[in-house]
Motif scaffolding. Structure first.
Motif, PDB file in Angstrom:
ATOM      1  N   ASP A   1       4.643   2.821  -5.070  1.00  0.00           N
ATOM      2  CA  ASP A   1       4.306   3.851  -6.059  1.00  0.00           C
ATOM      3  C   ASP A   1       3.083   3.513  -6.896  1.00  0.00           C
ATOM      4  N   TYR A   2       2.959   2.215  -7.285  1.00  0.00           N
ATOM      5  CA  TYR A   2       1.860   1.917  -8.195  1.00  0.00           C
ATOM      6  C   TYR A   2       0.512   2.021  -7.505  1.00  0.00           C
ATOM      7  N   ILE A   3       0.508   1.861  -6.164  1.00  0.00           N
ATOM      8  CA  ILE A   3      -0.742   2.059  -5.436  1.00  0.00           C
ATOM      9  C   ILE A   3      -1.095   3.548  -5.428  1.00  0.00           C
ATOM     10  N   ARG A   4      -0.063   4.391  -5.265  1.00  0.00           N
ATOM     11  CA  ARG A   4      -0.294   5.830  -5.291  1.00  0.00           C
ATOM     12  C   ARG A   4      -0.846   6.227  -6.665  1.00  0.00           C
TER      13      ARG A   4
ATOM     14  N   LEU B   1       0.826  -1.215   0.000  1.00  0.00           N
ATOM     15  CA  LEU B   1       0.000   0.000   0.000  1.00  0.00           C
ATOM     16  C   LEU B   1       0.858   1.261   0.000  1.00  0.00           C
ATOM     17  N   GLY B   2       2.123   1.124   0.423  1.00  0.00           N
ATOM     18  CA  GLY B   2       2.995   2.288   0.427  1.00  0.00           C
ATOM     19  C   GLY B   2       3.776   2.448  -0.873  1.00  0.00           C
TER      20      GLY B   2
ATOM     21  N   VAL C   1      -7.334  -1.570  -2.895  1.00  0.00           N
ATOM     22  CA  VAL C   1      -6.910  -2.512  -1.854  1.00  0.00           C
ATOM     23  C   VAL C   1      -6.916  -3.944  -2.375  1.00  0.00           C
ATOM     24  N   PHE C   2      -8.014  -4.337  -3.027  1.00  0.00           N
ATOM     25  CA  PHE C   2      -8.135  -5.745  -3.376  1.00  0.00           C
ATOM     26  C   PHE C   2      -7.460  -6.090  -4.704  1.00  0.00           C
ATOM     27  N   LYS C   3      -7.752  -5.300  -5.750  1.00  0.00           N
ATOM     28  CA  LYS C   3      -7.239  -5.676  -7.060  1.00  0.00           C
ATOM     29  C   LYS C   3      -5.737  -5.421  -7.171  1.00  0.00           C
ATOM     30  N   HIS C   4      -5.301  -4.265  -6.675  1.00  0.00           N
ATOM     31  CA  HIS C   4      -3.891  -3.924  -6.830  1.00  0.00           C
ATOM     32  C   HIS C   4      -3.062  -4.350  -5.632  1.00  0.00           C
TER      33      HIS C   4
END
Lengths: 297, 305
Positions: B202-205, B199-200, B218-221
């Motif tokens: 880059d691609y989540i950002r 969650l921290g 949260v779930f897919k990525h």
């Protein structure tokens, strides 16, 4: 590399303050130390604290319930077992067995595992290959099954259980020490010691071991807790320490047939075991946070 | 990938061979097998006869070779206590242990994944602290004690579940919980640690910046990537579950491999003990092999290792 300024690199600590101060501020460490300290005090002071001889039977006073029951009496605050032995005295003396198991198994398996892990991590190459293989093979064999079989063949007694578990439970020490040594091995101060012509044993014991020591302490606490649970499980199955020793696992086994009517005979030693292992695990968790705050995994 | 798979397979075979030697030696060296077969108080002539009949007077290496060849051919010998074919005995008990092992693993996953995700998404909140407290408490609870507490609660006090046996699905409920709760904490911690890290990243950002819904982020990525190490741990934990099933099956008189192992040990039925030990070790070797290959497949970075 040769002209680099050699600084004492703190490899694992990143937070401010001395380790002692950080430990005192960590609730897990404090709670864990209190719990373990209480059990250690009980084990050491058992002869003073116990109201009766833990082995003395009195068949006229069998299965007296603890004091919080209607029929409880202060003469036996935690009641008596099936043979009329004072349960409080047995629980207090039982602390000695659990602590002795935890400590000695930790030392034996710690020595074996640390030696293997250090050698594999420091020398690498073929040594690492062979030791990693032995670790994998050891992990493939279920500890409970092998320990049960060995104890059944040799005969159950405290030294046999300690040796069996000690010779079986070194795997986590070896795994953790190996990877920790690999990380430290290539750091500048090790290279510097090598360049200065220090002997191998001096480098391993003088440079590497002190720097992987925090990891060692964390594994050691976890393993002590797990050894205590294993002894209790073996004794519960009748293939650990033998009667009349007041092992908490054995006490639960002896009370199993009476559990429907006298569940406190199981609940009391079970709770004692859980509290001791909880204390040890909290201590290990807290120490991990103190030494390596990012490694909460 | 193919080279890695072949190397990994080679290691698995080597470990299996090594374990077979240990399984053989362990039960030959830790006691006199002939004495165990002849029984306590047997005369010396009888013991000598047993030794000859079972070929126990031959050199160990010959005995091992003989045992290994027969084992590879599927002949695990005769049980000394049950007086039946060991292979048939094991085939009979394996399904129960397989069921209880899978149920426990599913139970642990069903508990650890949601708890791990929640405590990562709300890191530092009361949910996180509660989940951690549960994990710490769970790992301190001796499994046999917990099993007896469950028994007292659900069978005696509430009368919801049968005490012991393996006839109906209801017989599997308590063993599943008693076996599965112990592997939940390490899995939960791993899910949490993985999720916090993912969650921290880059691609989540980026995903959040694109305006994707929080659930999708949260779930897919997130979860998909955080679950990779959990797969590896799950395989290792299934190995632990098979070992732990000895204690739990014995308590609940579940007629599986663990209970069989316990009976064989207490009756000094060493062909059965040996066979179960070898089987459990092989299952573990196979599981770690599968999990390593699966991990390499899921995480391309590991394929070069």
């Amino acid at each position: 590399m040769s002209d680099a300024v050699i600084l004492p690199i703190e490899t694992v600590t990143t937070k401010v303050g001395s380790p002692a101060a950080r430990m005192a501020a960590n609730p897990s460490v404090v709670t864990g130390l209190l719990l373990v300290g209480a059990v250690v005090a009980i084990a050491l002071l058992a002869p003073l604290l116990a109201p009766h001889d833990p082995y003395a039977q009195d068949l006229t006073r069998r299965l007296i319930p603890p004091i919080w029951h209607d029929k409880g009496v202060w003469f036996n605050p935690l009641g008596t077992d099936n043979l009329g032995r004072d349960y409080l005295s047995r629980v207090l003396y039982g602390a000695r067995i659990s602590l002795l198991i935890g400590l000695s198994v930790m030392v034996i398996s710690g020595l074996i595992g640390t030696a293997l892990g250090l050698a594999a991590g420091y020398f690498g190459g073929r040594t690492d290959l062979v030791i990693s293989f032995v670790i994998t093979a050891r992990l493939a064999m279920p500890v409970v099954l092998v320990a049960l079989a060995v104890v059944a063949m040799i005969g159950g007694s405290l030294p046999v259980v300690i040796l069996t578990l000690g010779l079986l439970k070194w795997d986590r020490f070896a795994v953790v020490m190996r990877s920790a040594t690999q990380q430290v091995r290539s750091l500048d101060y090790v290279t510097a010691a090598e360049a200065a012509g220090a002997s191998r044993s001096r480098i391993v014991l003088g440079e590497i071991l002190p720097n992987v020591f925090p990891h060692l302490i964390v594994v050691a606490t976890v393993e002590a807790g797990s050894a205590i649970l294993l002894e209790a499980a073996l004794s519960f199955l009748g293939l650990g320490v033998q009667p009349p020793l007041p092992s908490w696992g054995l006490m639960i086994a002896e009370a199993k047939n009476l559990m429907f009517f006298s569940f406190w005979l199981i609940a009391i030693p079970g709770t004692a075991l859980a509290l001791l292992v909880l204390g040890i695990n909290l201590l290990g968790d807290g120490l991990r946070d103190v030494f390596a705050p990012d490694g909460r995994s | 990938m193919l080279l890695y798979a072949l190397k990994r397979l080679g290691l698995a075979l080597l470990v299996a061979a090594f374990v077979s030697v240990v399984a053989f030696l362990l039960l030959r060296l830790s006691g006199d097998a002939a004495l165990a077969i002849a029984g306590e108080g047997a005369r010396d002539e009888d013991i000598a006869l047993v030794r000859r009949t079972y070929g126990l007077d031959r050199p160990l290496i010959v005995q091992y070779g003989d045992w290994l060849l027969r084992t590879l051919a599927g002949d695990l010998g005769q049980s000394l206590y049950f007086k039946t074919d060991v292979a048939a005995l094991i085939a009979d008990k394996l399904p129960v242990t397989f069921l209880i092992g899978s149920f426990s693993l599913l139970f642990a996953l069903a508990l650890s994944v949601p708890l791990g995700v929640l405590s990562a998404v709300y890191a530092g909140s009361w949910i996180d602290r509660l989940a951690l407290a549960l994990a710490v408490a769970g790992q301190a609870l001796p499994n046999f004690f917990f099993a007896l507490v469950l028994m007292m609660l659900f069978s005696i006090t509430l009368r919801w579940l049968p005490v012991s046996g393996s006839d109906t699905w209801a017989h599997f409920v308590m063993p599943t919980i008693a076996l599965g709760y112990y592997v939940t904490p390490p899995m939960m911690r791993l899910v949490r640690a993985g999720m916090v890290e993912v969650l921290g990243s880059d691609y989540i950002r980026t995903a959040r910046a694109k305006g994707l819904s929080p659930a999708s982020v949260v779930f897919k990525h997130g979860l998909r990537n955080a679950l990779v190490p959990v797969v590896a741990l799950a395989a290792v934990q299934l190995g632990y579950l098979l070992g732990g099933s000895i204690v739990i099956e014995t308590i609940f008189a579940l007629d599986g491999l663990g209970y069989l192992a316990y009976q064989s040990i207490t009756h000094k039925d060493f062909p059965v003990t040996q066979a179960v030990l070898l089987l459990l070790a092989l299952i573990y070797v196979l599981l770690t092999l599968v999990s390593d290959l699966l991990n390499a497949f899921l995480d391309p970075r590991m394929r070069v290792a």
